[in-house]
Design a protein around this motif. Structure first.
Motif, mmCIF file in Angstrom:
data_model
loop_
_atom_site.group_PDB
_atom_site.id
_atom_site.type_symbol
_atom_site.label_atom_id
_atom_site.label_comp_id
_atom_site.label_asym_id
_atom_site.label_seq_id
_atom_site.Cartn_x
_atom_site.Cartn_y
_atom_site.Cartn_z
ATOM 1 N N LEU A 126 -18.386 -6.235 -3.610
ATOM 2 C CA LEU A 126 -19.529 -6.494 -4.480
ATOM 3 C C LEU A 126 -19.188 -7.526 -5.552
ATOM 4 N N PHE A 127 -17.904 -7.611 -5.863
ATOM 5 C CA PHE A 127 -17.458 -8.526 -6.895
ATOM 6 C C PHE A 127 -16.703 -9.727 -6.308
ATOM 7 N N ASP A 128 -16.883 -9.887 -4.970
ATOM 8 C CA ASP A 128 -16.239 -11.009 -4.274
ATOM 9 C C ASP A 128 -14.718 -10.974 -4.427
ATOM 10 N N VAL A 129 -14.180 -9.761 -4.503
ATOM 11 C CA VAL A 129 -12.725 -9.620 -4.568
ATOM 12 C C VAL A 129 -12.236 -9.602 -3.125
ATOM 13 N N ASN A 130 -11.828 -10.733 -2.653
ATOM 14 C CA ASN A 130 -11.472 -10.879 -1.250
ATOM 15 C C ASN A 130 -9.960 -10.921 -1.065
ATOM 16 N N ILE A 131 -9.299 -9.810 -1.437
ATOM 17 C CA ILE A 131 -7.840 -9.729 -1.285
ATOM 18 C C ILE A 131 -7.511 -8.515 -0.432
ATOM 19 N N MET A 132 -6.418 -8.584 0.301
ATOM 20 C CA MET A 132 -6.072 -7.506 1.223
ATOM 21 C C MET A 132 -5.214 -6.454 0.548
ATOM 22 N N ILE A 133 -4.357 -6.861 -0.366
ATOM 23 C CA ILE A 133 -3.444 -5.888 -0.951
ATOM 24 C C ILE A 133 -4.117 -5.121 -2.075
ATOM 25 N N ILE B 124 -0.786 2.966 3.452
ATOM 26 C CA ILE B 124 -0.428 2.140 4.599
ATOM 27 C C ILE B 124 -1.672 1.706 5.380
ATOM 28 N N CYS B 125 -2.616 2.619 5.529
ATOM 29 C CA CYS B 125 -3.809 2.338 6.338
ATOM 30 C C CYS B 125 -4.879 1.539 5.595
ATOM 31 N N LEU B 126 -5.007 1.760 4.294
ATOM 32 C CA LEU B 126 -6.072 1.101 3.534
ATOM 33 C C LEU B 126 -5.562 -0.014 2.632
ATOM 34 N N TYR B 127 -4.237 -0.109 2.477
ATOM 35 C CA TYR B 127 -3.612 -1.101 1.601
ATOM 36 C C TYR B 127 -3.937 -0.738 0.139
ATOM 37 N N ALA B 128 -3.461 -1.507 -0.796
ATOM 38 C CA ALA B 128 -3.517 -1.117 -2.209
ATOM 39 C C ALA B 128 -4.945 -1.002 -2.744
ATOM 40 N N THR B 129 -5.764 -2.029 -2.485
ATOM 41 C CA THR B 129 -7.125 -1.997 -3.034
ATOM 42 C C THR B 129 -7.928 -0.851 -2.433
ATOM 43 N N GLY B 130 -7.807 -0.653 -1.130
ATOM 44 C CA GLY B 130 -8.524 0.432 -0.487
ATOM 45 C C GLY B 130 -8.040 1.790 -0.961
ATOM 46 N N TYR B 131 -6.732 1.904 -1.173
ATOM 47 C CA TYR B 131 -6.162 3.167 -1.653
ATOM 48 C C TYR B 131 -6.712 3.526 -3.021
ATOM 49 N N PHE B 132 -6.766 2.541 -3.925
ATOM 50 C CA PHE B 132 -7.282 2.808 -5.266
ATOM 51 C C PHE B 132 -8.750 3.229 -5.209
ATOM 52 N N GLN B 133 -9.518 2.591 -4.331
ATOM 53 C CA GLN B 133 -10.924 2.984 -4.215
ATOM 54 C C GLN B 133 -11.045 4.412 -3.697
ATOM 55 N N ALA B 134 -10.230 4.765 -2.702
ATOM 56 C CA ALA B 134 -10.251 6.120 -2.167
ATOM 57 C C ALA B 134 -9.891 7.136 -3.246
ATOM 58 N N MET B 135 -8.944 6.780 -4.117
ATOM 59 C CA MET B 135 -8.542 7.676 -5.202
ATOM 60 C C MET B 135 -9.652 7.865 -6.218
ATOM 61 N N ILE B 136 -10.406 6.799 -6.467
ATOM 62 C CA ILE B 136 -11.525 6.882 -7.411
ATOM 63 C C ILE B 136 -12.586 7.840 -6.880
ATOM 64 N N GLY C 55 0.815 -1.208 0.000
ATOM 65 C CA GLY C 55 0.000 0.000 0.000
ATOM 66 C C GLY C 55 0.846 1.254 0.000
ATOM 67 N N PHE C 56 1.906 1.247 0.801
ATOM 68 C CA PHE C 56 2.824 2.390 0.846
ATOM 69 C C PHE C 56 3.484 2.599 -0.517
ATOM 70 N N PHE C 57 3.947 1.510 -1.114
ATOM 71 C CA PHE C 57 4.616 1.592 -2.415
ATOM 72 C C PHE C 57 3.669 2.127 -3.489
ATOM 73 N N VAL C 58 2.449 1.617 -3.504
ATOM 74 C CA VAL C 58 1.459 2.058 -4.492
ATOM 75 C C VAL C 58 1.148 3.539 -4.302
ATOM 76 N N GLY C 59 0.970 3.962 -3.046
ATOM 77 C CA GLY C 59 0.683 5.368 -2.769
ATOM 78 C C GLY C 59 1.788 6.288 -3.256
ATOM 79 N N MET C 60 3.024 5.870 -3.082
ATOM 80 C CA MET C 60 4.153 6.684 -3.532
ATOM 81 C C MET C 60 4.269 6.700 -5.050
ATOM 82 N N VAL C 61 4.053 5.541 -5.690
ATOM 83 C CA VAL C 61 4.158 5.451 -7.145
ATOM 84 C C VAL C 61 3.104 6.320 -7.822
ATOM 85 N N VAL C 62 1.884 6.274 -7.301
ATOM 86 C CA VAL C 62 0.802 7.087 -7.878
ATOM 87 C C VAL C 62 1.154 8.565 -7.806
#
Length: 224
Positions: free
Chosen positions: A217-224, A159-171, A128-135
């Protein structure tokens, strides 16, 4: 159910009331013009803060799937609300708020690892940290100025929301920014070239993501 309602009301009102003076203090320490903090003295802002505090508290209370996550999310609302007000007023994100978020997340991670006897959450934090910095590198590559505070806030959200949560927050942030520019256009108060603070919009996306995951909603059950 009744317990969560009572907690949501008490915490939401307290959050709204405490956030305003805290934000005012943080704002005054970052500007030489006291007038920039004047909007926080308005009754309308205080009422808005309480309303948003109640909405966020109820959202967190009825969506967290574990007591530790519930407590973490409630505590995160304090620095998230405070930095949003400060950024909206003086275009600066307090490092103290970001540090508070990191401390809260660290406490949550330690408890989670100990209680579950698993370290699986650790890689998600780093991703999540890496993705946040790259974006954050994308605007710089396009020669679009981005404040250091915004970059650090993105990293902390990762760091707090991890990669999937971060992308959703950005959307959600992009959606809110688009609506903001539509508002400016309709009211003739600005346009696409008008500088807008990213903190409040990213905060809104973050709180929504803390309460609701589109990926579920799409049964995407991953943490990163």
């Amino acid at each position: 159910m009744i317990f969560k309602i009572i907690v949501s009301i008490i915490y939401g009102i307290a959050l709204g009331l405490v956030t305003v003076p805290l934000s005012k203090k943080l704002t005054l320490s970052r500007t030489e013009d006291p007038a920039e903090a004047a909007p926080l003295n308005k009754t309308g802002i205080k009422i808005l803060s309480v309303v948003l505090g109640l909405a966020a508290s109820f959202g967190v209370s009825f969506t967290a799937d574990s007591p530790d996550l519930y407590i973490r999310n409630l505590l995160l609302l304090i620095p998230i609300f405070s930095l949003s007000f400060v950024d909206a007023l003086v275009r600066k994100i307090p490092n103290s708020c970001l540090l508070s978020m990191l401390v809260i997340e660290l406490a949550y991670v330690i408890y989670h690892c100990v209680s579950t006897k698993s370290m699986e959450i650790i890689p998600s934090i780093f991703v999540g940290f890496f993705v946040g910095m790259v974006v954050c590198l994308i605007p710089s590559l396009l020669k679009i100025p981005m404040g250091a505070g915004d970059i650090k806030y993105n990293a902390v959200i990762g760091i707090c929301l991890y990669a999937t949560g971060y992308f959703q927050a950005m959307i959600f942030m992009a959606l809110f920014v688009a609506l903001y520019y539509v508002y400016l256009k309709i009211t003739k108060k600005g346009g696409m070239k008008t500088m807008a603070p990213m903190g409040p919009f990213l905060s809104a996306g973050t709180v929504i993501t803390m309460c609701f995951s589109v990926f579920s909603l799409f049964d995407v059950n991953i943490m990163i």
